[in-house]
Design an enzyme around this catalytic site. Structure first.
Site, mmCIF file in Angstrom:
data_model
loop_
_atom_site.group_PDB
_atom_site.id
_atom_site.type_symbol
_atom_site.label_atom_id
_atom_site.label_comp_id
_atom_site.label_asym_id
_atom_site.label_seq_id
_atom_site.Cartn_x
_atom_site.Cartn_y
_atom_site.Cartn_z
ATOM 1 C CB CYS A 69 -0.993 -0.008 1.165
ATOM 2 S SG CYS A 69 -0.274 -0.072 2.816
ATOM 3 C CG HIS A 104 -4.948 0.021 3.731
ATOM 4 N ND1 HIS A 104 -3.987 -0.448 2.850
ATOM 5 C CD2 HIS A 104 -6.050 0.298 2.969
ATOM 6 C CE1 HIS A 104 -4.501 -0.460 1.627
ATOM 7 N NE2 HIS A 104 -5.739 -0.020 1.673
ATOM 8 C CB SER A 121 -5.794 -3.262 -0.503
ATOM 9 O OG SER A 121 -6.377 -4.093 0.483
#
Length: 243
Positions: A69, A104, A121
């Site tokens: 990410c 994330h 992702s």
């Protein structure tokens, strides 16, 4: 032996609309694939100047290795440079699932009155979002709803500032100008905070928090506690990115 094919780096053509261009960038990232190996191929230090991170992004296009990410955010910035109508800013999520916390980050996009995102992702609905969301809060709530499908509760959302289009800039990316403890807030409150912040961003009146205040971040929903010693940025940013 057959050499693995290297995906061509997308080139912007004048005939492309911005959504088509963003789709071409996202398709390229997907061709690089998500890095499931457990080894980070590129070191991303969040405090580095933008110019250094753009060099790393260039390296990513040369090496064509799988990315996670944080690398996708840097690559997304690199590939959208030179499109002044496209504003880019980092969006970070801290979520909780089964006794563990997960981190994330995606690249928020604002163009022509609409919001969307680019990213990578393990989960297809926790990365890119089309450039169709009328407000920043609509985009954030879309991510929150996607997380719910995987039984992840979103604890914090951090929004950074627009990243300059100057690839040789020595300023670092501002990763967390606004920090919201969304798990302790009503959605109406979250929406109000996000819309005020988005308005200030569009008016370009926000400056990096480190430049005008000893406090690193504007925070809502919880008092700021003394800061703990932090893990290394790249480890923390995609640590257990279950998303």
């Amino acid at each position: 032996c057959v050499q693995p094919s290297v995906p061509p780096v997308p080139n912007y053509k004048l005939s492309m609309s911005i959504p088509e261009w963003l789709q071409a960038i996202q398709t390229y990232m997907k061709m690089l694939q998500y890095n499931h190996t457990g080894t980070q191929f590129f070191e991303i230090r969040k405090t580095r100047p933008l110019s250094g991170l753009m060099e790393t992004a260039k390296e990513m296009t040369r090496e064509s290795l799988p990315i996670k990410c944080l690398e996708a955010v840097i690559l997304g910035i690199y590939l959208t440079n030179g499109q002044p109508s496209v504003e880019r800013f980092p969006i970070s999520f801290k979520t909780h699932f089964s006794g563990n916390y997960f981190h994330h980050v995606v690249l928020g996009i604002y163009c022509n009155g609409r919001y969307g995102s680019l990213g990578m992702s393990r989960r297809s609905d926790l990365m890119d979002k089309p450039l169709t969301y009328r407000t920043l809060s609509d985009l954030i709530f879309e991510f929150e709803d996607s997380y719910k499908k995987y039984l992840h509760s979103v604890k914090k959302v951090k929004i950074g500032l627009y990243v300059p289009h100057e690839p040789h800039s020595f300023q670092p990316i501002e990763w967390k100008q606004l920090v919201l403890n969304v798990s302790k807030m009503m959605r109406t409150e979250v929406r109000k905070e996000l819309e005020k912040f988005a308005r200030d961003m569009r008016m370009k009146i926000l400056k990096p928090s480190s430049a005008h205040s000893p406090m690193r971040e504007r925070s809502r929903g919880k008092s700021l506690s003394p800061r703990r010693r932090q893990a290394s940025p790249q480890r923390r940013a995609c640590r257990r990115d279950k998303s």
